[in-house]
Design a protein around this motif. Structure first.
Motif, PDB file in Angstrom:
ATOM      1  N   ASP A  23     -17.430 -42.052  27.134  1.00  0.00           N
ATOM      2  CA  ASP A  23     -18.702 -41.680  27.770  1.00  0.00           C
ATOM      3  C   ASP A  23     -19.668 -41.142  26.717  1.00  0.00           C
ATOM      4  O   ASP A  23     -19.279 -40.755  25.618  1.00  0.00           O
ATOM      5  CB  ASP A  23     -18.482 -40.651  28.880  1.00  0.00           C
ATOM      6  N   LYS A  24     -20.913 -41.104  27.081  1.00  0.00           N
ATOM      7  CA  LYS A  24     -21.963 -40.716  26.138  1.00  0.00           C
ATOM      8  C   LYS A  24     -22.019 -39.214  25.899  1.00  0.00           C
ATOM      9  O   LYS A  24     -22.722 -38.767  24.987  1.00  0.00           O
ATOM     10  CB  LYS A  24     -23.314 -41.226  26.629  1.00  0.00           C
ATOM     11  N   ASP A  25     -21.311 -38.429  26.696  1.00  0.00           N
ATOM     12  CA  ASP A  25     -21.245 -36.999  26.411  1.00  0.00           C
ATOM     13  C   ASP A  25     -20.510 -36.757  25.093  1.00  0.00           C
ATOM     14  O   ASP A  25     -20.872 -35.858  24.322  1.00  0.00           O
ATOM     15  CB  ASP A  25     -20.512 -36.269  27.544  1.00  0.00           C
ATOM     16  N   ASN A  26     -19.493 -37.554  24.847  1.00  0.00           N
ATOM     17  CA  ASN A  26     -18.735 -37.428  23.604  1.00  0.00           C
ATOM     18  C   ASN A  26     -19.257 -38.354  22.504  1.00  0.00           C
ATOM     19  O   ASN A  26     -19.094 -38.065  21.320  1.00  0.00           O
ATOM     20  CB  ASN A  26     -17.258 -37.737  23.855  1.00  0.00           C
ATOM     21  N   TYR A  27     -19.884 -39.456  22.915  1.00  0.00           N
ATOM     22  CA  TYR A  27     -20.416 -40.442  21.961  1.00  0.00           C
ATOM     23  C   TYR A  27     -21.865 -40.756  22.366  1.00  0.00           C
ATOM     24  O   TYR A  27     -22.131 -41.709  23.090  1.00  0.00           O
ATOM     25  CB  TYR A  27     -19.576 -41.727  21.979  1.00  0.00           C
ATOM     26  N   PRO A  28     -22.818 -39.924  21.935  1.00  0.00           N
ATOM     27  CA  PRO A  28     -24.216 -40.069  22.381  1.00  0.00           C
ATOM     28  C   PRO A  28     -24.813 -41.445  22.095  1.00  0.00           C
ATOM     29  O   PRO A  28     -25.699 -41.896  22.829  1.00  0.00           O
ATOM     30  CB  PRO A  28     -24.952 -38.968  21.594  1.00  0.00           C
TER      31      PRO A  28
END
Length: 279
Positions: free
Chosen positions: A141-146
């Motif tokens: 997810d983009k929380d961990n991989y912006p």
């Protein structure tokens, strides 16, 4: 855990001998091969075998891996921490099949193609089958991989499955493999990984065989381990039931090969099973 394994083995064996009228189809060869197939199941243990589904056959696949049994009663010998894979396989021809599956660990979807290149016969000593997989990790997810892109979720597997049936009881397979991951952690693994596996099957009765496989990862860092698995194949009417112990809890092809974490020497192994139902 040993008692549970023995109970399942005895129970499945009873089912085996109670379905003799249905077992005739298991030994029927639907192709024009001059020899019997090296393996009765589509997997040796978790890794793929050279067996393919016949034309217009559908397989439903249920694969389950419990948690680390070394934790004992804390996680009830792994029963509290399980991973499941559900999938389907379709035989487009006798020499070409397609598969689609989804596993709970890393919420991974895999699509695969398996195709026969050469058959073992009186004129050729081995079966050679190609196997290609593309996997999608939907857990990222983009929380961990912006800056995450869809392509970052993808990984690929290419294998050559080379097997020989030496006699009615013993078959052996060598499996050179290549894995490519678009997104990876360089401190624990490589982007491109080369592996070689060896696996075999020894038949101990009409419907039961002992299977084992081991893969060496030549590019792996020390964090992940080489997967080693031991299993029992039980042939019953319409399906093959596999009981197994492995140091890799991951069910997906790529995850199994590259993300094994258990150490056999410390008892860090996972009990599980594979069930194939033919339609």
């Amino acid at each position: 855990m040993t008692r549970t394994f023995l109970f399942l083995l005895v129970f499945a064996s009873i089912l085996t001998y109670s379905q003799e009228d249905l077992l005739k189809d298991i030994d029927t060869i639907k192709t024009n091969k001059t020899t019997q197939p090296a393996f009765k199941a589509l997997q040796i243990v978790t890794g793929q075998s050279t067996k393919l589904s016949a034309k217009n056959e559908w397989y439903i696949v249920v694969a389950h891996r419990f948690g680390d049994i070394s934790k004992g009663f804390k996680d009830f010998f792994g029963l509290d921490d399980a991973s499941t894979k559900l999938g389907v396989i379709y035989g487009a021809t006798d020499g070409l099949s397609f598969s689609l599956s989804r596993e709970t660990l890393m919420k991974t979807f895999e699509a695969g193609a398996k195709y026969r290149l050469v058959e073992q016969s009186e004129n050729f000593p081995v079966d050679i089958v190609g196997y290609n997989v593309i996997a999608i990790n939907t857990e990222l997810d983009k929380d961990n991989y912006p800056h995450l892109k869809f392509s970052d979720r993808l990984s690929y597997l290419t294998q050559a499955l080379i097997s020989r049936r030496f006699n009615d009881r013993f078959s052996l397979q060598v499996t050179p493999s290549y894995v490519h991951k678009n997104l990876y952690e360089p401190t624990v693994e490589d982007k491109n990984q080369f592996l070689t596996g060896i696996g075999g099957r020894y038949k101990i009765s009409k419907r039961v065989s002992i299977n084992a496989e081991y893969f060496v990862n030549f590019d792996n860092h020390s964090f992940y381990k080489n997967p080693l698995s031991i299993g029992v194949d039980i042939e019953t009417g319409g399906h093959v039931f596999q009981l197994l112990f492995t140091n890799s809890q991951v069910n997906s092809d790529i995850g199994y090969l590259t993300n094994a974490t258990g150490k056999w020497g410390k008892g860090q192994v996972f009990f599980g099973f594979n069930l194939y139902r033919v339609f």
